[in-house]
Design a protein around this motif. Structure first.
Motif, PDB file in Angstrom:
ATOM      1  N   TRP A   6       0.824  -1.211   0.000  1.00 31.68           N
ATOM      2  CA  TRP A   6       0.000   0.000   0.000  1.00 31.68           C
ATOM      3  C   TRP A   6       0.857   1.259   0.000  1.00 31.68           C
ATOM      4  O   TRP A   6       0.411   2.321  -0.437  1.00 31.68           O
ATOM      5  CB  TRP A   6      -0.942   0.013   1.207  1.00 31.68           C
ATOM      6  CG  TRP A   6      -0.239  -0.070   2.544  1.00 31.68           C
ATOM      7  CD1 TRP A   6      -0.024  -1.204   3.278  1.00 31.68           C
ATOM      8  CD2 TRP A   6       0.337   1.006   3.291  1.00 31.68           C
ATOM      9  NE1 TRP A   6       0.646  -0.884   4.431  1.00 31.68           N
ATOM     10  CE2 TRP A   6       0.876   0.464   4.469  1.00 31.68           C
ATOM     11  CE3 TRP A   6       0.438   2.380   3.078  1.00 31.68           C
ATOM     12  CZ2 TRP A   6       1.514   1.242   5.439  1.00 31.68           C
ATOM     13  CZ3 TRP A   6       1.072   3.159   4.043  1.00 31.68           C
ATOM     14  CH2 TRP A   6       1.601   2.578   5.202  1.00 31.68           C
ATOM     15  N   HIS A   9       1.183   3.289  -3.294  1.00 32.28           N
ATOM     16  CA  HIS A   9      -0.043   4.028  -3.617  1.00 32.28           C
ATOM     17  C   HIS A   9      -0.173   5.264  -2.741  1.00 32.28           C
ATOM     18  O   HIS A   9      -0.406   6.367  -3.236  1.00 32.28           O
ATOM     19  CB  HIS A   9      -1.275   3.137  -3.404  1.00 32.28           C
ATOM     20  CG  HIS A   9      -1.437   2.082  -4.440  1.00 32.28           C
ATOM     21  ND1 HIS A   9      -2.034   2.319  -5.650  1.00 32.28           N
ATOM     22  CD2 HIS A   9      -1.101   0.785  -4.430  1.00 32.28           C
ATOM     23  CE1 HIS A   9      -2.055   1.204  -6.349  1.00 32.28           C
ATOM     24  NE2 HIS A   9      -1.487   0.255  -5.630  1.00 32.28           N
ATOM     25  N   VAL A  10      -0.042   5.071  -1.433  1.00 33.58           N
ATOM     26  CA  VAL A  10      -0.240   6.176  -0.495  1.00 33.58           C
ATOM     27  C   VAL A  10       0.845   7.241  -0.664  1.00 33.58           C
ATOM     28  O   VAL A  10       0.553   8.434  -0.664  1.00 33.58           O
ATOM     29  CB  VAL A  10      -0.318   5.655   0.957  1.00 33.58           C
ATOM     30  CG1 VAL A  10      -0.306   6.797   1.966  1.00 33.58           C
ATOM     31  CG2 VAL A  10      -1.580   4.810   1.126  1.00 33.58           C
ATOM     32  N   ILE A  13       0.010   9.345  -3.649  1.00 28.69           N
ATOM     33  CA  ILE A  13      -1.066  10.289  -3.330  1.00 28.69           C
ATOM     34  C   ILE A  13      -0.517  11.439  -2.496  1.00 28.69           C
ATOM     35  O   ILE A  13      -0.772  12.616  -2.783  1.00 28.69           O
ATOM     36  CB  ILE A  13      -2.222   9.572  -2.596  1.00 28.69           C
ATOM     37  CG1 ILE A  13      -2.939   8.628  -3.559  1.00 28.69           C
ATOM     38  CG2 ILE A  13      -3.186  10.591  -1.984  1.00 28.69           C
ATOM     39  CD1 ILE A  13      -3.881   7.650  -2.891  1.00 28.69           C
ATOM     40  N   THR A  47      -6.882   1.272  -5.388  1.00 28.54           N
ATOM     41  CA  THR A  47      -6.465   2.429  -4.602  1.00 28.54           C
ATOM     42  C   THR A  47      -7.166   2.432  -3.252  1.00 28.54           C
ATOM     43  O   THR A  47      -6.537   2.681  -2.215  1.00 28.54           O
ATOM     44  CB  THR A  47      -6.750   3.733  -5.374  1.00 28.54           C
ATOM     45  OG1 THR A  47      -6.061   3.678  -6.637  1.00 28.54           O
ATOM     46  CG2 THR A  47      -6.280   4.952  -4.604  1.00 28.54           C
ATOM     47  N   ARG A  48      -8.464   2.130  -3.233  1.00 33.90           N
ATOM     48  CA  ARG A  48      -9.197   2.052  -1.963  1.00 33.90           C
ATOM     49  C   ARG A  48      -8.608   0.966  -1.065  1.00 33.90           C
ATOM     50  O   ARG A  48      -8.467   1.160   0.133  1.00 33.90           O
ATOM     51  CB  ARG A  48     -10.673   1.732  -2.218  1.00 33.90           C
ATOM     52  CG  ARG A  48     -11.513   2.951  -2.440  1.00 33.90           C
ATOM     53  CD  ARG A  48     -12.985   2.627  -2.347  1.00 33.90           C
ATOM     54  NE  ARG A  48     -13.342   2.375  -0.967  1.00 33.90           N
ATOM     55  CZ  ARG A  48     -14.148   1.393  -0.569  1.00 33.90           C
ATOM     56  NH1 ARG A  48     -14.680   0.562  -1.429  1.00 33.90           N
ATOM     57  NH2 ARG A  48     -14.431   1.252   0.700  1.00 33.90           N
ATOM     58  N   ILE A  51      -5.464   2.305   0.459  1.00 39.74           N
ATOM     59  CA  ILE A  51      -5.774   3.311   1.484  1.00 39.74           C
ATOM     60  C   ILE A  51      -6.289   2.632   2.745  1.00 39.74           C
ATOM     61  O   ILE A  51      -5.875   2.959   3.860  1.00 39.74           O
ATOM     62  CB  ILE A  51      -6.798   4.333   0.948  1.00 39.74           C
ATOM     63  CG1 ILE A  51      -6.154   5.211  -0.119  1.00 39.74           C
ATOM     64  CG2 ILE A  51      -7.363   5.182   2.086  1.00 39.74           C
ATOM     65  CD1 ILE A  51      -7.142   6.081  -0.882  1.00 39.74           C
ATOM     66  N   ASP A  52      -7.198   1.691   2.569  1.00 43.82           N
ATOM     67  CA  ASP A  52      -7.767   1.009   3.729  1.00 43.82           C
ATOM     68  C   ASP A  52      -6.705   0.223   4.494  1.00 43.82           C
ATOM     69  O   ASP A  52      -6.710   0.204   5.726  1.00 43.82           O
ATOM     70  CB  ASP A  52      -8.928   0.109   3.301  1.00 43.82           C
ATOM     71  CG  ASP A  52     -10.124   0.917   2.780  1.00 43.82           C
ATOM     72  OD1 ASP A  52     -10.166   2.156   2.992  1.00 43.82           O
ATOM     73  OD2 ASP A  52     -11.009   0.313   2.138  1.00 43.82           O
ATOM     74  N   ARG A  75      -4.675  11.118   7.735  1.00 41.04           N
ATOM     75  CA  ARG A  75      -5.608  10.004   7.942  1.00 41.04           C
ATOM     76  C   ARG A  75      -7.046  10.426   7.655  1.00 41.04           C
ATOM     77  O   ARG A  75      -7.806   9.678   7.028  1.00 41.04           O
ATOM     78  CB  ARG A  75      -5.462   9.441   9.356  1.00 41.04           C
ATOM     79  CG  ARG A  75      -4.176   8.636   9.506  1.00 41.04           C
ATOM     80  CD  ARG A  75      -4.000   8.059  10.907  1.00 41.04           C
ATOM     81  NE  ARG A  75      -2.788   7.265  10.962  1.00 41.04           N
ATOM     82  CZ  ARG A  75      -2.717   5.984  10.639  1.00 41.04           C
ATOM     83  NH1 ARG A  75      -3.799   5.327  10.271  1.00 41.04           N
ATOM     84  NH2 ARG A  75      -1.565   5.331  10.708  1.00 41.04           N
ATOM     85  N   LEU A  78      -7.366  10.657   3.862  1.00 45.11           N
ATOM     86  CA  LEU A  78      -7.419   9.334   3.237  1.00 45.11           C
ATOM     87  C   LEU A  78      -8.763   8.659   3.487  1.00 45.11           C
ATOM     88  O   LEU A  78      -9.281   7.957   2.608  1.00 45.11           O
ATOM     89  CB  LEU A  78      -6.261   8.463   3.721  1.00 45.11           C
ATOM     90  CG  LEU A  78      -4.880   8.874   3.215  1.00 45.11           C
ATOM     91  CD1 LEU A  78      -3.799   8.012   3.868  1.00 45.11           C
ATOM     92  CD2 LEU A  78      -4.785   8.808   1.699  1.00 45.11           C
ATOM     93  N   ARG A  79      -9.359   8.867   4.663  1.00 46.76           N
ATOM     94  CA  ARG A  79     -10.698   8.311   4.923  1.00 46.76           C
ATOM     95  C   ARG A  79     -11.722   8.926   3.963  1.00 46.76           C
ATOM     96  O   ARG A  79     -12.563   8.221   3.402  1.00 46.76           O
ATOM     97  CB  ARG A  79     -11.117   8.544   6.380  1.00 46.76           C
ATOM     98  CG  ARG A  79     -10.468   7.573   7.355  1.00 46.76           C
ATOM     99  CD  ARG A  79     -11.110   7.636   8.737  1.00 46.76           C
ATOM    100  NE  ARG A  79     -10.838   8.894   9.418  1.00 46.76           N
ATOM    101  CZ  ARG A  79      -9.751   9.147  10.139  1.00 46.76           C
ATOM    102  NH1 ARG A  79      -8.809   8.215  10.276  1.00 46.76           N
ATOM    103  NH2 ARG A  79      -9.591  10.307  10.731  1.00 46.76           N
ATOM    104  N   SER A  82     -11.097   7.579   0.437  1.00 47.44           N
ATOM    105  CA  SER A  82     -11.596   6.210   0.316  1.00 47.44           C
ATOM    106  C   SER A  82     -13.104   6.217   0.093  1.00 47.44           C
ATOM    107  O   SER A  82     -13.620   5.489  -0.764  1.00 47.44           O
ATOM    108  CB  SER A  82     -11.238   5.398   1.566  1.00 47.44           C
ATOM    109  OG  SER A  82     -11.724   4.079   1.456  1.00 47.44           O
TER     110      SER A  82
END
Length: 92
Positions: A6, A9-10, A13, A47-48, A51-52, A75, A78-79, A82
């Motif tokens: 992850w 990806h993160v 972003i 991507t979700r 993020i999760d 955080r 990102l929530r 998502s």
């Protein structure tokens, strides 16, 4: 995804939002649109998932991109991102 898969990806972003003064809804929309446009690796679901996974980690999410945004702000952003990615994508 592997344990830390992850992070790519993160980090991508976070790199893309590092110069935004606030991680507001306009930034959420811009990044979600960027995912749809292929500006980030992976589709909405991938991507979700990344993020999760990141949000489930207890460690810092900003340890590599090192943006000026606080961990709590990242955080929360990102929530919201998502949730935006979970919504039906706009018709083009």
């Amino acid at each position: 995804m592997g344990t830390d898969s992850w992070k790519g990806h993160v980090n991508g972003i976070l790199y893309g939002v590092q110069f935004d003064s606030a991680l507001d809804d306009a930034v959420v929309t811009r990044v979600a649109d960027g995912v749809d446009a292929g500006s980030y690796p992976g589709d909405r679901a991938e991507t979700r998932d990344a993020i999760d996974q990141a949000l489930r980690c207890s460690g810092p999410l900003n340890d590599q991109a090192e943006t000026h945004h606080s961990e709590d702000d990242i955080r929360a952003f990102l929530r919201r991102l998502s949730a935006a990615l979970a919504a039906t994508p706009p018709q083009r």
